[in-house]
Enzyme design. Structure first.
Site, PDB file in Angstrom:
ATOM      1  N   HIS A  30      15.357 -33.976  21.084  1.00  0.00           N
ATOM      2  CA  HIS A  30      14.450 -32.972  21.120  1.00  0.00           C
ATOM      3  C   HIS A  30      15.527 -31.508  21.775  1.00  0.00           C
ATOM      4  O   HIS A  30      15.852 -31.806  22.959  1.00  0.00           O
ATOM      5  CB  HIS A  30      13.166 -32.694  21.804  1.00  0.00           C
ATOM      6  CG  HIS A  30      12.472 -31.461  21.832  1.00  0.00           C
ATOM      7  ND1 HIS A  30      12.059 -30.876  20.710  1.00  0.00           N
ATOM      8  CD2 HIS A  30      11.809 -30.830  22.623  1.00  0.00           C
ATOM      9  CE1 HIS A  30      11.379 -29.827  20.787  1.00  0.00           C
ATOM     10  NE2 HIS A  30      11.243 -29.753  22.360  1.00  0.00           N
ATOM     11  N   HIS A  42      11.851 -23.564  23.298  1.00  0.00           N
ATOM     12  CA  HIS A  42      12.009 -24.742  22.462  1.00  0.00           C
ATOM     13  C   HIS A  42      10.933 -24.622  21.289  1.00  0.00           C
ATOM     14  O   HIS A  42       9.874 -23.869  21.426  1.00  0.00           O
ATOM     15  CB  HIS A  42      12.152 -26.050  22.972  1.00  0.00           C
ATOM     16  CG  HIS A  42      10.830 -26.495  23.958  1.00  0.00           C
ATOM     17  ND1 HIS A  42       9.996 -27.419  23.654  1.00  0.00           N
ATOM     18  CD2 HIS A  42      10.406 -25.829  24.783  1.00  0.00           C
ATOM     19  CE1 HIS A  42       9.090 -27.647  24.383  1.00  0.00           C
ATOM     20  NE2 HIS A  42       9.281 -26.860  25.309  1.00  0.00           N
ATOM     21  N   CYS A 152      13.600 -28.345  15.873  1.00  0.00           N
ATOM     22  CA  CYS A 152      14.079 -27.908  17.039  1.00  0.00           C
ATOM     23  C   CYS A 152      15.413 -27.680  17.181  1.00  0.00           C
ATOM     24  O   CYS A 152      16.012 -26.748  17.806  1.00  0.00           O
ATOM     25  CB  CYS A 152      13.568 -28.788  18.265  1.00  0.00           C
ATOM     26  SG  CYS A 152      14.152 -30.421  18.072  1.00  0.00           S
TER      27      CYS A 152
END
Length: 253
Positions: A30, A42, A152
């Site tokens: 991530h 994010h 992401c």
């Protein structure tokens, strides 16, 4: 940080850094942008990380920590949030180690990173520009989350470079998916694999094709990209990820 690992200590963080942490035992990472003061911007999809309707939905879970019984004092419970969000570093990492994504790397360094989604040939813009993009998209959004074309890592790379993929038929900027596509192409798509009868020879040929595919699919090498100001991107397309191809055609016309 070195060739073998991009892991860094928190004390080494600087505003504008592109950071990531591995999830589910290194299945995926991530990504986000460190904006200073212990906070990370994010891009995620609450509840599920992807929601593609495929088998991946069973393998991957949300990147946002789910802690309704003991929510973070600063962030609260962000488990149901969607889109671009801001979290403290602890919530972003969710108990995992901290890594930094590398820009302007050499060919040798890039190839040494067998796993995609850790570095790129592309150059990073100044930290002030990176943070501006991240905070602007925090207010205006980055479109719908898409594991394959708008995830992401795509978000973080756009914040760092301002580069947007302009073709609708290709994958996004994500090195993680570029790695998977390259591996599939190397194993199944090359006629060169039949030229070698030994296992060792087959491994060499397959590895070579894999590395070449990774190189040519990197955001710093690809030609189907355009650099767009974040304000123009949001204004022109209605979302930071939509209608990139038609927007690019208007710019170059």
């Amino acid at each position: 940080m070195g060739v073998l690992s991009n892991m860094i200590d928190r004390e080494q963080l600087k505003p504008g850094d592109h950071i990531y942490s591995w999830r589910r035992g290194y299945i995926y990472a991530h990504h986000g942008i460190y904006v200073g003061d212990g906070n990370v911007v994010h891009f995620t999809r609450g509840g599920e990380e992807i929601g593609t309707g495929t088998v991946f939905d069973r393998l991957l879970s949300s990147s946002v920590p789910s802690c309704p019984d003991s929510p973070c004092e600063q962030c609260g419970d962000q488990s149901a949030l969607n889109g671009v969000i801001e979290s403290c570093l602890d919530c972003f990492l969710s108990g995992n180690d901290l890594y930094i994504f590398c820009y302007s790397v050499s060919l040798a360094f890039f190839i040494s990173k067998v796993r995609g989604g850790t570095c790129t040939f592309a150059s990073s813009d100044p930290a002030a520009d990176v943070i501006h993009r991240a905070r602007y998209l925090l207010r205006h959004g980055f479109g719908a989350y898409d594991l394959f074309k708008n995830n992401c890592e795509d978000f973080a790379i756009y914040c760092k470079t301002g580069l947007l993929v302009t073709t609708s038929y290709s994958v996004g900027r994500s090195g993680q998916w570029g790695c998977i596509v390259s591996a599939a192409s190397a194993i199944a798509g090359s006629p060169l694999r039949f030229l070698s009868s030994s296992f060792g020879g087959l491994a060499v040929v397959t590895s070579g094709i894999y590395c070449l595919n990774r190189v040519v699919s990197d955001i710093g090498i690809r030609r189907d990209v355009a650099k767009l100001p974040v304000e123009e991107l949001v204004l022109s397309s209605g979302s930071a990820a939509g209608e990139a191809e038609s927007l690019f055609r208007r710019i170059v016309a």
